[in-house]
Design a protein around this motif. Structure first.
Motif, PDB file in Angstrom:
ATOM      1  N   GLU A  10      28.698  79.433   4.914  1.00 47.05           N
ATOM      2  CA  GLU A  10      29.658  79.621   6.021  1.00 47.05           C
ATOM      3  C   GLU A  10      30.968  78.952   5.642  1.00 47.05           C
ATOM      4  O   GLU A  10      30.978  77.787   5.246  1.00 47.05           O
ATOM      5  CB  GLU A  10      29.049  78.990   7.287  1.00 47.05           C
ATOM      6  CG  GLU A  10      29.972  78.810   8.457  1.00 47.05           C
ATOM      7  CD  GLU A  10      30.463  80.116   9.054  1.00 47.05           C
ATOM      8  OE1 GLU A  10      31.589  80.513   8.720  1.00 47.05           O
ATOM      9  OE2 GLU A  10      29.698  80.733   9.842  1.00 47.05           O
ATOM     10  N   ASP A  11      32.059  79.723   5.728  1.00 50.28           N
ATOM     11  CA  ASP A  11      33.353  79.154   5.343  1.00 50.28           C
ATOM     12  C   ASP A  11      34.067  78.474   6.505  1.00 50.28           C
ATOM     13  O   ASP A  11      35.037  77.756   6.294  1.00 50.28           O
ATOM     14  CB  ASP A  11      34.255  80.225   4.718  1.00 50.28           C
ATOM     15  CG  ASP A  11      34.568  81.349   5.688  1.00 50.28           C
ATOM     16  OD1 ASP A  11      33.622  81.820   6.361  1.00 50.28           O
ATOM     17  OD2 ASP A  11      35.736  81.755   5.775  1.00 50.28           O
ATOM     18  N   ASP A  54      26.857  83.888   6.394  1.00 47.94           N
ATOM     19  CA  ASP A  54      28.033  84.466   7.040  1.00 47.94           C
ATOM     20  C   ASP A  54      28.383  85.743   6.282  1.00 47.94           C
ATOM     21  O   ASP A  54      28.021  85.893   5.119  1.00 47.94           O
ATOM     22  CB  ASP A  54      29.169  83.434   6.953  1.00 47.94           C
ATOM     23  CG  ASP A  54      30.440  83.888   7.642  1.00 47.94           C
ATOM     24  OD1 ASP A  54      30.375  84.747   8.550  1.00 47.94           O
ATOM     25  OD2 ASP A  54      31.510  83.374   7.260  1.00 47.94           O
ATOM     26  N   ARG A  56      31.749  87.456   6.525  1.00 55.02           N
ATOM     27  CA  ARG A  56      33.130  87.331   6.042  1.00 55.02           C
ATOM     28  C   ARG A  56      33.316  86.005   5.348  1.00 55.02           C
ATOM     29  O   ARG A  56      33.289  84.945   5.980  1.00 55.02           O
ATOM     30  CB  ARG A  56      34.106  87.405   7.216  1.00 55.02           C
ATOM     31  CG  ARG A  56      34.303  88.802   7.712  1.00 55.02           C
ATOM     32  CD  ARG A  56      35.500  88.828   8.622  1.00 55.02           C
ATOM     33  NE  ARG A  56      35.580  90.093   9.330  1.00 55.02           N
ATOM     34  CZ  ARG A  56      36.511  90.365  10.231  1.00 55.02           C
ATOM     35  NH1 ARG A  56      37.414  89.464  10.547  1.00 55.02           N
ATOM     36  NH2 ARG A  56      36.525  91.525  10.822  1.00 55.02           N
ATOM     37  N   LEU A  57      33.499  86.080   4.043  1.00 56.46           N
ATOM     38  CA  LEU A  57      33.628  84.874   3.223  1.00 56.46           C
ATOM     39  C   LEU A  57      34.760  85.084   2.227  1.00 56.46           C
ATOM     40  O   LEU A  57      35.079  86.225   1.881  1.00 56.46           O
ATOM     41  CB  LEU A  57      32.316  84.632   2.445  1.00 56.46           C
ATOM     42  CG  LEU A  57      31.073  84.288   3.251  1.00 56.46           C
ATOM     43  CD1 LEU A  57      29.816  84.500   2.399  1.00 56.46           C
ATOM     44  CD2 LEU A  57      31.129  82.850   3.757  1.00 56.46           C
TER      45      LEU A  57
HETATM   46 MN    MN Z   1      33.511  83.536   7.668  1.00 57.87          MN
END
Ligand code: MN
Length: 132
Positions: A10-11, A54, A56-57
């Protein structure tokens, strides 16, 4: 059964902290990375019982990271649950079609999230349904 190792990919710092706090409160051990690329390395080195991914990274996205995890014999049996923002069009069906073992939308609902984690850990490694 507590003590299982869970890899959080997770970013977003806030989401990472929430997930970490909830899991540690429940007695799980956690490790964290901010990119899909790092998740591949850590999954190979640490063999977590579950990966929370996640979508979207930065760099490769969660779906591409999942593909690479599945392509590697060392990591292919590890259950992977997708965590996607509910604003995204991809829902549970798309995530299952992509090969994820589970799906939770963000913002996470803590009770449902914990239940999903427990369920995947109970199913355990190696019993993942193979897609045809
Ligand atoms: Mn993300």
């Amino acid at each position: 059964m507590a003590g299982e190792l869970i890899l959080i990919v997770e970013d977003n710092e806030r989401n990472r902290k929430l997930v970490r706090d909830v899991l540690q409160f429940k007695g799980y051990r956690t490790i964290e990375v901010e990119t899909g690329e790092e998740s591949l390395r850590l999954a190979r080195d640490r063999r977590p019982n579950l990966i929370l991914m996640d979508i979207r990274l930065p760099g490769i996205n969660g779906i591409e990271a999942l593909k690479r995890l599945r392509a590697d014999p060392a990591t292919r049996a590890i259950p992977v649950m997708a965590m996607t923002a509910s604003i995204m069009t991809a829902g549970p069906e798309e995530m299952r079609a992509a090969g994820f073992d589970g799906y939770q939308s963000k913002p996470l609902q803590v009770k449902a999230f914990v239940a999903a984690v427990e369920e995947l850990l109970e199913k355990g490694q190696g019993t993942r349904r193979t897609t045809t």
